[in-house]
Every structure is written in C-alpha cells, then in structure tokens.
Design a protein around this motif. Structure first.
Motif, PDB file in Angstrom:
ATOM      1  N   GLY A  14     -27.505  30.529  -0.975  1.00 47.13           N
ATOM      2  CA  GLY A  14     -28.255  31.355  -0.754  1.00 47.13           C
ATOM      3  C   GLY A  14     -28.560  31.280   0.625  1.00 47.13           C
ATOM      4  N   VAL A  15     -28.219  30.539   1.582  1.00 44.88           N
ATOM      5  CA  VAL A  15     -28.388  30.446   3.127  1.00 44.88           C
ATOM      6  C   VAL A  15     -27.192  30.977   3.497  1.00 44.88           C
ATOM      7  CG1 VAL A  15     -28.983  29.014   5.044  1.00 44.88           C
ATOM      8  CG2 VAL A  15     -29.910  28.565   2.847  1.00 44.88           C
ATOM      9  N   TRP A  16     -27.286  32.124   4.201  1.00 48.22           N
ATOM     10  CA  TRP A  16     -25.988  32.543   4.957  1.00 48.22           C
ATOM     11  C   TRP A  16     -26.334  33.535   5.949  1.00 48.22           C
ATOM     12  CZ3 TRP A  16     -24.230  37.921   5.676  1.00 48.22           C
ATOM     13  CH2 TRP A  16     -22.869  37.733   6.071  1.00 48.22           C
ATOM     14  N   PRO A  17     -25.614  33.371   6.959  1.00 51.64           N
ATOM     15  CA  PRO A  17     -24.589  32.566   7.246  1.00 51.64           C
ATOM     16  C   PRO A  17     -25.142  31.082   7.800  1.00 51.64           C
ATOM     17  CG  PRO A  17     -24.560  33.899   9.110  1.00 51.64           C
ATOM     18  CD  PRO A  17     -25.653  34.403   8.363  1.00 51.64           C
ATOM     19  N   ILE A  18     -24.339  30.073   7.544  1.00 50.87           N
ATOM     20  CA  ILE A  18     -24.824  28.807   8.026  1.00 50.87           C
ATOM     21  C   ILE A  18     -24.731  28.853   9.432  1.00 50.87           C
ATOM     22  CG2 ILE A  18     -24.162  26.287   8.112  1.00 50.87           C
ATOM     23  CD1 ILE A  18     -22.924  26.657   5.226  1.00 50.87           C
ATOM     24  N   ARG A  22     -18.213  34.798  15.832  1.00 53.67           N
ATOM     25  CA  ARG A  22     -17.403  35.824  16.183  1.00 53.67           C
ATOM     26  C   ARG A  22     -16.646  36.503  15.016  1.00 53.67           C
ATOM     27  NH1 ARG A  22     -15.250  34.768  22.083  1.00 53.67           N
ATOM     28  NH2 ARG A  22     -17.341  34.499  23.117  1.00 53.67           N
ATOM     29  N   ILE A  23     -15.873  35.911  14.245  1.00 52.90           N
ATOM     30  CA  ILE A  23     -15.299  36.210  13.153  1.00 52.90           C
ATOM     31  C   ILE A  23     -15.775  37.075  12.072  1.00 52.90           C
ATOM     32  CG2 ILE A  23     -15.101  34.023  11.862  1.00 52.90           C
ATOM     33  CD1 ILE A  23     -12.160  34.658  11.225  1.00 52.90           C
ATOM     34  N   LEU A  24     -17.224  36.553  11.958  1.00 52.91           N
ATOM     35  CA  LEU A  24     -18.048  37.265  11.029  1.00 52.91           C
ATOM     36  C   LEU A  24     -18.495  38.552  11.599  1.00 52.91           C
ATOM     37  CD1 LEU A  24     -20.450  34.632   9.328  1.00 52.91           C
ATOM     38  CD2 LEU A  24     -18.834  36.147   8.295  1.00 52.91           C
ATOM     39  N   ASP A  25     -18.708  38.801  12.702  1.00 51.27           N
ATOM     40  CA  ASP A  25     -18.917  40.024  13.568  1.00 51.27           C
ATOM     41  C   ASP A  25     -17.840  40.852  13.210  1.00 51.27           C
ATOM     42  OD1 ASP A  25     -21.578  39.078  14.025  1.00 51.27           O
ATOM     43  OD2 ASP A  25     -21.036  38.440  16.041  1.00 51.27           O
ATOM     44  N   VAL A 170     -15.036  23.723   5.840  1.00 47.48           N
ATOM     45  CA  VAL A 170     -15.185  24.496   4.481  1.00 47.48           C
ATOM     46  C   VAL A 170     -16.549  25.260   4.738  1.00 47.48           C
ATOM     47  CG1 VAL A 170     -16.138  24.056   2.138  1.00 47.48           C
ATOM     48  CG2 VAL A 170     -14.266  22.480   3.209  1.00 47.48           C
ATOM     49  N   ASP A 171     -17.462  24.779   5.371  1.00 47.84           N
ATOM     50  CA  ASP A 171     -18.656  25.607   5.890  1.00 47.84           C
ATOM     51  C   ASP A 171     -18.301  26.888   6.475  1.00 47.84           C
ATOM     52  OD1 ASP A 171     -20.240  23.943   4.614  1.00 47.84           O
ATOM     53  OD2 ASP A 171     -21.026  22.895   6.541  1.00 47.84           O
ATOM     54  N   PHE A 172     -17.301  26.716   7.304  1.00 47.74           N
ATOM     55  CA  PHE A 172     -16.881  27.877   8.019  1.00 47.74           C
ATOM     56  C   PHE A 172     -16.123  28.868   7.253  1.00 47.74           C
ATOM     57  CE2 PHE A 172     -15.209  29.076  12.582  1.00 47.74           C
ATOM     58  CZ  PHE A 172     -14.930  30.186  12.249  1.00 47.74           C
ATOM     59  N   LEU A 173     -15.414  28.277   6.603  1.00 49.72           N
ATOM     60  CA  LEU A 173     -14.492  29.349   5.385  1.00 49.72           C
ATOM     61  C   LEU A 173     -15.488  29.915   4.538  1.00 49.72           C
ATOM     62  CD1 LEU A 173     -11.399  27.099   4.593  1.00 49.72           C
ATOM     63  CD2 LEU A 173     -11.663  29.126   5.989  1.00 49.72           C
ATOM     64  N   ARG A 174     -16.429  29.008   3.737  1.00 45.64           N
ATOM     65  CA  ARG A 174     -17.539  29.654   3.013  1.00 45.64           C
ATOM     66  C   ARG A 174     -18.454  30.597   3.605  1.00 45.64           C
ATOM     67  NH1 ARG A 174     -19.512  24.932   0.698  1.00 45.64           N
ATOM     68  NH2 ARG A 174     -17.982  24.905  -0.943  1.00 45.64           N
ATOM     69  N   ASP A 175     -18.716  30.485   4.792  1.00 45.28           N
ATOM     70  CA  ASP A 175     -19.568  31.579   5.447  1.00 45.28           C
ATOM     71  C   ASP A 175     -18.812  32.865   5.488  1.00 45.28           C
ATOM     72  OD1 ASP A 175     -21.869  30.775   5.988  1.00 45.28           O
ATOM     73  OD2 ASP A 175     -21.341  30.286   8.135  1.00 45.28           O
ATOM     74  N   LEU A 176     -17.369  32.918   5.221  1.00 44.91           N
ATOM     75  CA  LEU A 176     -16.520  34.251   5.470  1.00 44.91           C
ATOM     76  C   LEU A 176     -16.711  35.010   4.034  1.00 44.91           C
ATOM     77  CD1 LEU A 176     -13.093  33.066   7.107  1.00 44.91           C
ATOM     78  CD2 LEU A 176     -15.304  34.005   8.017  1.00 44.91           C
TER      79      LEU A 176
END
Length: 407
Positions: A14-18, A22-25, A170-176
């Motif tokens: 439920g906490v997003w993004p960690i 830039r890749i999210l943007d 893993v946190d980076f990937l899960r954020d995507l």
C-alpha cells in the motif's frame, strides 16, 4: 527455495512508490506515443540496466480474447533489440507444464513466486527452472499485473547476478508494478479491441471502425470483385445431424473456403448461416485473378474434406459460388443502435443470383461476363449462355469453371 506468497507476506503493501524514480515518470508520462507493449518492455528493461538493476530476462504473460490463442508471452533477454512474442493455443492450460508453472501459480492467486536458481537440491532438474539455470540465471521473480474486472496477467524478472537480486533491486522492480499495470492494460485492451473487430468484421472493416467510421450511412463506393458462397442441403443436414456435428461440419467447410480467400487478399464481410460474402477490392490490380485462385484452392480443400466424409460413410458436401464485379456501397447499414459493416448494391445482387443459379445449371461456380472479361479468363471458362436473373432487368451472360476443374 521457491516461495508462493500472500499479500500479507509482502512488506509495506500500500506504500507506493517506495522511492520515486525516473523510470516511473517515463512509464506514466512518456509512453503515450508507443502503441505496442513489447516495445515498452524492451525500453523499460534497457532503462533498468542503465539504472543498475541487473535484469537479464523479463517476460509479460497475457491472456487474450482470440479465436486461436488462449494467451501470449512477450520475452526479452539482455542484448535483444526486440522482444520475442509467442502465442499459445487453447489446451495448453491443461498441460502438466503449465499447471506446474509459476505463471499458473500467479493465476491461481499467489502474489509472488520467487526462486533462487542457484539451489539445485529441490528435485526440479529438467523443469522450467532448470532451463533458466542453463541460461546462466540466478534468480527468478513473478508478480501479477491486476487489470480491471479481476483480469490477472503476469510479469517476471530474472537476473544472472550471483546471489540474485538484492532487496534494493526487488523494491525497485516492485515499484514498477502499478505503473506497468496501467500501461499494459491500455495496450492490451487496444489489442483486444482490434482482435475482436478483426475476428467479427474482418481486417479492413475493423480498421475503418477503429478510425471512426461508426455513424449509420457512413462509408464509400468501391469497385470490387464479389464472391458469394452457399452450402447445399444444409437445412436437411442440420435437422438430421447432432448439433455438435453440424457445428464441426460448418467450421470445416468455412475453413476450406475462407482460408484461401484471406490468403489471397480477399475480405470476408460476413457469414450468413451456411453462406459467406467476400470481396476483393479492385484497388489491387490482381483482385480478379486472386479471387479465381482462392476459388480453385477452396475447391481443392473441399475435395479433401469430402474424401474424409466419404470415408466416414457420409454424402459429399455440395456448394454453390456466384461471382460478379462492380461498384458496391461499403459501409455502415442498420438501425440506430445496431449496425452492420457490409456491402450492398446491384453488383452484390448479381453475385447472389448467380449463386442461386448454380442449383439449376448444376455447376458449382458461376461467373458473370463482366467478371470474366475483367479477369481475362474467358478462354479458360465454359460459356453457358444468357440467363434471366430474378429481380434483375437484363439477362446476364454466365460462365462456369470447366467441369474437369469443378469436380
């Protein structure tokens, strides 16, 4: 070890993004102009590598609404400029390979499948994971992509880094995942809309509809070679045969006649019970010759189908084909709320009457003089004379395939 986790097992849900990256943007703001999800997957993986996430393999698994394929996999590997797309036929979902796969585990409700591939003591040698080990991969992770209305698809990431992904990776990937879910759903729905329209109205009509030709009466006048085909004695067959056998027969018959039409550039506009209507637009110079070749190949396929029927103790299937050429109105016709994208006009009526005439003259394929002259095939056809056609003012000169070719 392999793990199948529930939502409660994933930290900080439920906490997003960690962490905003830039890749999210890019996923949210800069992929609007990209139509295809496979291209987005490739660019996303390249950006992950540039950001220091050691992704060596990634896949997207989608269930599709397609008449032939239950699903598709988009596969990227490090070094590939383009993703590979594989489709899977109906029935694969019942195979042991799929039932024991991490993708099926996700479809069955798991929120994460994570496998340390360096562990070779768990008895799965020769399995999917062994294939990944053979490619030098050290860890595999699969997560669901939750689309609307409970549609669940799958994304996976693998690495060749010794020790696998770090917790930061893993946190980076899960954020995507939330952004990738939205981006993929939009593209998938576009693909499904196009696929469904192509399935039910044909490729050209589907493009017209998707481009906005959706108002009643909209369309254009086009020159076309027209082909109408009908199965003989279908009423008696449907009364006497079991329902499933009738459906199977119709599908075989339509396969035999339709595949050559589509292979040679024709467009099937509709199936009408046991008949079909197809056109070959004259914008292509070889349209008439393409139609003739489609009929010849269709006859060959029907002959092979009839051989099977005879071996089964059934009567051979008979059919009639009427062919004409002329201008047709091609567009939307119907009620205010229910439209059909089809063709109408005197040229269609002539083709229809010729198809009906095959019953009287006992020749399976009849062609008008207008078509024969335009295609230049008069010397290869039998001239049957002039016939009045019901509802039409002028009689029509009628030609037929030579009987040795029509058998």
């Amino acid at each position: 070890m392999q793990s199948f986790s529930n939502k409660a097992d994933i930290a900080d849900e439920g906490v997003w993004p960690i962490r905003r990256r830039r890749i999210l943007d890019w996923l949210v703001n800069d992929t609007r102009g990209e139509r295809f999800i496979d291209n987005i997957l490739v660019e996303m993986c390249e950006k992950l590598l540039a950001a220091g996430v050691p992704v060596a393999r990634a896949t997207l698994h989608f269930r599709t609404n397609h008449p032939q394929w239950v699903g598709a996999r988009i596969l990227w590997k490090e070094g590939l400029a383009e993703a590979k797309i594989d489709t899977f036929a109906y029935g694969i979902e019942n195979t042991p390979e799929f039932l024991n796969s991490p993708v099926n585990a996700i479809h069955q409700g798991s929120e994460e499948v994570r496998k340390q591939l360096e562990d070779t003591t768990d008895g799965d040698e020769g399995s999917f994971y062994q294939e990944l080990r053979g490619d030098g991969l050290m860890e595999y992770i699969a997560w669901p992509l939750e689309h609307t209305f409970g549609k669940r698809h799958v994304v996976t990431f693998s690495t060749s880094r010794p020790g696998g992904f770090t917790s930061e990776h893993v946190d980076f990937l899960r954020d995507l995942l939330p952004a990738l879910t939205l981006v993929s759903e939009i593209r998938l729905k576009n693909i499904m809309a196009r696929t469904l329209l192509q399935t039910y109205v044909g490729p050209h009509a589907s493009e017209q509809i998707l481009s906005g030709v959706t108002t009643r009466g909209s369309g254009a006048t086009v020159g076309a070679a027209i082909m109408i085909c009908d199965l003989r004695d279908f009423t008696a067959i449907s009364d006497l045969w079991p329902r499933d056998d009738v459906i199977h027969l119709l599908n075989d018959y339509f396969d035999a006649m339709s595949d050559p039409i589509e292979r040679h550039g024709g467009e099937i506009l509709k199936f009408m019970g046991d008949g079909l209507l197809a056109i070959f637009p004259l914008a292509k110079e070889t349209a008439c010759l393409d139609l003739l070749q489609a009929i010849r190949e269709g006859q060959t396929s029907m002959a092979e189908l009839n051989e099977q029927h005879v071996r089964m103790g059934r009567e051979p299937l008979r059919y009639g084909v009427g062919v004409h050429v002329g201008d047709v109105m091609y567009g939307n016709i119907g009620s205010r709320r229910r439209l059909d994208f089809t063709v109408i006009g005197p040229a269609v009526n002539v083709a229809s009457r010729l198809e009906s005439l095959t019953k009287e003259v006992k020749r399976p394929v009849l062609l008008s003089r207008a078509f024969v002259e335009m295609s230049g095939c008069a010397k290869d056809m039998d001239s049957l004379g002039t016939f009045p056609l019901r509802g039409l003012g002028e009689p029509v000169d009628v030609f037929a395939f030579p009987e040795r070719l029509a058998a």
